[in-house]
Design an enzyme around this catalytic site. Structure first.
Site, PDB file in Angstrom:
ATOM      1  CB  THR A  37      -2.881  16.918 137.442  1.00 13.40           C
ATOM      2  OG1 THR A  37      -1.813  16.599 138.346  1.00 13.40           O
ATOM      3  CG2 THR A  37      -4.135  16.137 137.832  1.00 13.40           C
ATOM      4  CB  THR A 126       0.491  15.083 154.620  1.00 17.48           C
ATOM      5  OG1 THR A 126       1.331  16.125 155.091  1.00 17.48           O
ATOM      6  CG2 THR A 126      -0.923  15.626 154.624  1.00 17.48           C
ATOM      7  CG  ASP A 127       4.238  16.344 158.345  1.00 18.39           C
ATOM      8  OD1 ASP A 127       3.697  16.824 157.330  1.00 18.39           O
ATOM      9  OD2 ASP A 127       5.416  16.607 158.683  1.00 18.39           O
ATOM     10  CD  GLU A 128       1.435  20.559 154.893  1.00 15.82           C
ATOM     11  OE1 GLU A 128       0.545  21.416 154.968  1.00 15.82           O
ATOM     12  OE2 GLU A 128       2.357  20.601 154.057  1.00 15.82           O
ATOM     13  CE1 TYR A 150      -1.949  17.845 150.245  1.00 14.31           C
ATOM     14  CE2 TYR A 150      -0.611  18.816 151.990  1.00 14.31           C
ATOM     15  CZ  TYR A 150      -0.899  17.752 151.145  1.00 14.31           C
ATOM     16  OH  TYR A 150      -0.152  16.596 151.211  1.00 14.31           O
ATOM     17  CE  LYS A 154      -3.351  13.551 151.636  1.00  9.34           C
ATOM     18  NZ  LYS A 154      -3.417  12.588 150.477  1.00  9.34           N
ATOM     19  CG  HIS A 288       4.156  29.397 156.153  1.00  9.25           C
ATOM     20  ND1 HIS A 288       5.213  29.952 155.477  1.00  9.25           N
ATOM     21  CD2 HIS A 288       4.300  28.055 156.034  1.00  9.25           C
ATOM     22  CE1 HIS A 288       5.967  28.979 154.982  1.00  9.25           C
ATOM     23  NE2 HIS A 288       5.431  27.825 155.305  1.00  9.25           N
TER      24      HIS A 288
HETATM   25  N1  NAD Z   1       5.584  15.169 148.730  1.00  8.67           N
HETATM   26  C1  NAD Z   1       5.509  15.220 150.054  1.00  8.67           C
HETATM   27  O1  NAD Z   1       6.335  15.868 150.724  1.00  8.67           O
HETATM   28  C2  NAD Z   1       4.415  14.476 150.777  1.00  8.67           C
HETATM   29  C3  NAD Z   1       4.492  14.383 152.173  1.00  8.67           C
HETATM   30  C4  NAD Z   1       3.486  13.697 152.854  1.00  8.67           C
HETATM   31  C5  NAD Z   1       2.446  13.135 152.152  1.00  8.67           C
HETATM   32  N2  NAD Z   1       2.371  13.257 150.808  1.00  8.67           N
HETATM   33  C6  NAD Z   1       1.223  12.660 150.115  1.00  8.67           C
HETATM   34  O2  NAD Z   1       1.714  11.772 149.124  1.00  8.67           O
HETATM   35  C7  NAD Z   1       0.820  11.763 148.014  1.00  8.67           C
HETATM   36  C8  NAD Z   1       1.605  12.049 146.755  1.00  8.67           C
HETATM   37  O3  NAD Z   1       2.229  13.313 146.883  1.00  8.67           O
HETATM   38  P1  NAD Z   1       3.241  13.840 145.785  1.00  8.67           P
HETATM   39  O4  NAD Z   1       4.163  14.766 146.426  1.00  8.67           O
HETATM   40  O5  NAD Z   1       3.766  12.694 145.008  1.00  8.67           O
HETATM   41  O6  NAD Z   1       2.235  14.678 144.860  1.00  8.67           O
HETATM   42  P2  NAD Z   1       2.289  14.951 143.325  1.00  8.67           P
HETATM   43  O7  NAD Z   1       1.467  16.179 143.125  1.00  8.67           O
HETATM   44  O8  NAD Z   1       3.684  14.909 142.810  1.00  8.67           O
HETATM   45  O9  NAD Z   1       1.527  13.694 142.680  1.00  8.67           O
HETATM   46  C9  NAD Z   1       0.135  13.544 142.719  1.00  8.67           C
HETATM   47  C10 NAD Z   1      -0.263  12.657 141.542  1.00  8.67           C
HETATM   48  O10 NAD Z   1      -1.688  12.472 141.612  1.00  8.67           O
HETATM   49  C11 NAD Z   1      -2.222  12.621 140.308  1.00  8.67           C
HETATM   50  N3  NAD Z   1      -3.617  13.063 140.427  1.00  8.67           N
HETATM   51  C12 NAD Z   1      -4.075  14.247 140.912  1.00  8.67           C
HETATM   52  N4  NAD Z   1      -5.424  14.281 140.848  1.00  8.67           N
HETATM   53  C13 NAD Z   1      -5.817  13.080 140.339  1.00  8.67           C
HETATM   54  C14 NAD Z   1      -7.082  12.513 140.037  1.00  8.67           C
HETATM   55  N5  NAD Z   1      -8.223  13.170 140.247  1.00  8.67           N
HETATM   56  N6  NAD Z   1      -7.121  11.247 139.527  1.00  8.67           N
HETATM   57  C15 NAD Z   1      -5.969  10.565 139.284  1.00  8.67           C
HETATM   58  N7  NAD Z   1      -4.746  11.051 139.538  1.00  8.67           N
HETATM   59  C16 NAD Z   1      -4.675  12.298 140.059  1.00  8.67           C
HETATM   60  C17 NAD Z   1      -1.336  13.662 139.632  1.00  8.67           C
HETATM   61  O11 NAD Z   1      -1.419  13.595 138.225  1.00  8.67           O
HETATM   62  C18 NAD Z   1       0.041  13.282 140.165  1.00  8.67           C
HETATM   63  O12 NAD Z   1       0.657  12.350 139.339  1.00  8.67           O
HETATM   64  C19 NAD Z   1      -0.253  12.810 148.307  1.00  8.67           C
HETATM   65  O13 NAD Z   1      -1.387  12.150 148.796  1.00  8.67           O
HETATM   66  C20 NAD Z   1       0.361  13.683 149.382  1.00  8.67           C
HETATM   67  O14 NAD Z   1      -0.623  14.206 150.220  1.00  8.67           O
HETATM   68  C21 NAD Z   1       3.343  13.918 150.093  1.00  8.67           C
END
Ligand code: NAD
Length: 331
Positions: A37, A126-128, A150, A154, A288
């Site tokens: 994406t 996520t912590d959210e 979001y 989750k 927020h």
């Molecule tokens: N970044 C943070 O601060 C954070 C904190 C806590 C948890 N998370 C969790 O970690 C995970 C990754 O987060 P991130 O920050 O790397 O997000 P990101 O948006 O950078 O990456 C998400 C990835 O998922 C892929 N994707 C989206 N929809 C898809 C689908 N239908 N099929 C296949 N691939 C798909 C996207 O192409 C992208 O590469 C998420 O589940 C998020 O909830 C992130």
């Protein structure tokens, strides 16, 4: 030899995990599935693109018939699901894709994992999902109180994943991490947005008064914790992942302004213009949450994991990464 199916492995956290896993487990085969994406990029794992131990498929986790072929072909032992729609602001504009990927896509993966008898299913969350609190920190058994679409998608995914353990005995574990920062994060997120805006001498939008508090973890620490957990988790459990380091958004922005200005080459005229005058206080994000905070002692007690990186050093590394990207783009 273990086969890992990593979904979302072209995104920010997923691509760090794929590279760290590739370095740590020399006899593991990594099947990396990502829809690419707007937030995913193959550049995020270019260092291992030609490795025989890493195979990339561009696919949507919601397309169960395609995913099924991959399960049949590769018979994964361990599944780690990072694939998600991940940006709160986008979920406020429209929640449709969030429910589709974060709930329905996950549902398909859980069904396939059950059918193909995977050894472990790690759901990255996520912590959210806990929502805000003014004092103290949430442990894993706190009630869920997601307050934006979001976070709600989750939370729904977490509950669905855990139900597959209780109903079907699928060995699921759910991890809930604090905010991540580090190299390769998409520019829409707070830390890269601040640094990139500074380098372009654009205003830095700060929601409300900027006093919202977030807990931060360096992405490589998050991935290190996941590696430990995969070796040693109790199915059906939830694990918070945090460094315990909290900061107000406005303080973070000021810190990044100082670090970026200092990191620029002395002859770069932008150094003088990168200052607090760039901060632009804008209308607060709808709904927020003012503070997130989680306890990380369960993970530490069960696995012995602790963060390897100091916050300030890791954020400085992140600024340096943006500066070197800026220099390359300027050449
Ligand atoms: N970044 C943070 O601060 C954070 C904190 C806590 C948890 N998370 C969790 O970690 C995970 C990754 O987060 P991130 O920050 O790397 O997000 P990101 O948006 O950078 O990456 C998400 C990835 O998922 C892929 N994707 C989206 N929809 C898809 C689908 N239908 N099929 C296949 N691939 C798909 C996207 O192409 C992208 O590469 C998420 O589940 C998020 O909830 C992130």
């Amino acid at each position: 030899m273990k086969t890992y199916l990593i979904t979302g492995g072209a995104g920010f956290v997923g691509s760090h995990f794929v590279r760290i896993l590739h370095g740590a487990e020399k006899d593991a085969l990594i099947i990396n599935v990502d829809k690419l994406t707007y937030s995913g990029s193959m550049d995020n794992f270019k260092s291992i693109k030609s490795s025989k131990r890493h195979v990339f498929y561009r696919a949507d986790i919601c397309r169960q018939e395609i995913l099924e072929k991959l399960y049949e072909r590769h018979k994964p032992d361990i599944v780690v699901n990072f694939a998600a729609e991940s940006h709160v602001d986008r979920s406020i504009d429209s929640s449709r894709k969030f429910i589709r990927t974060n709930v329905e896509g996950l549902r398909g993966m859980l069904d396939l994992s059950l059918k193909h008898g995977v050894e472990s299913f790690i759901q990255i969350s996520t912590d959210e999902v806990y929502g805000p609190l003014s004092e103290g920190s949430f442990s894993e058994n706190a009630c869920l109180n997601p307050r934006n679409p979001y976070a709600a998608s989750k939370a729904a995914g977490d509950l669905l994943a855990l139900s597959y353990k209780h109903t079907h005995d699928l060995p699921v574990v759910v991890t809930r991490s604090a905010n991540n920062f580090g190299e390769n994060q998409h520019r829409e997120k707070l830390v890269p947005k601040i640094i990139e805006n500074e380098l372009e001498l654009k205003k830095i939008p700060i929601y409300g008064d900027g006093r919202q508090v977030r807990e931060w973890i360096y992405v490589k620490d998050h991935c290190g914790a996941l590696l430990e957990l995969i070796k040693n988790f109790k199915p059906g459990e939830i694990y918070n992942i945090t460094s315990g380091f909290e900061m107000e958004n406005i303080e973070l922005a000021k810190m990044l302004i100082k670090m970026t200005a200092k990191g620029l080459n002395g002859s770069d005229s932008r150094a003088k213009e990168i200052n607090e005058g760039l901060l632009d206080f804008v209308e607060d994000r709808k709904g927020h949450d003012f503070r997130y905070s989680i306890r990380g002692d369960k993970l530490r007690n069960d696995t012995g994991w602790k963060p390897a990186y100091d916050f300030e050093k890791a954020i400085e590394k992140t600024v340096d990464w943006h500066l070197s990207l800026d220099r390359r783009n300027g050449d």
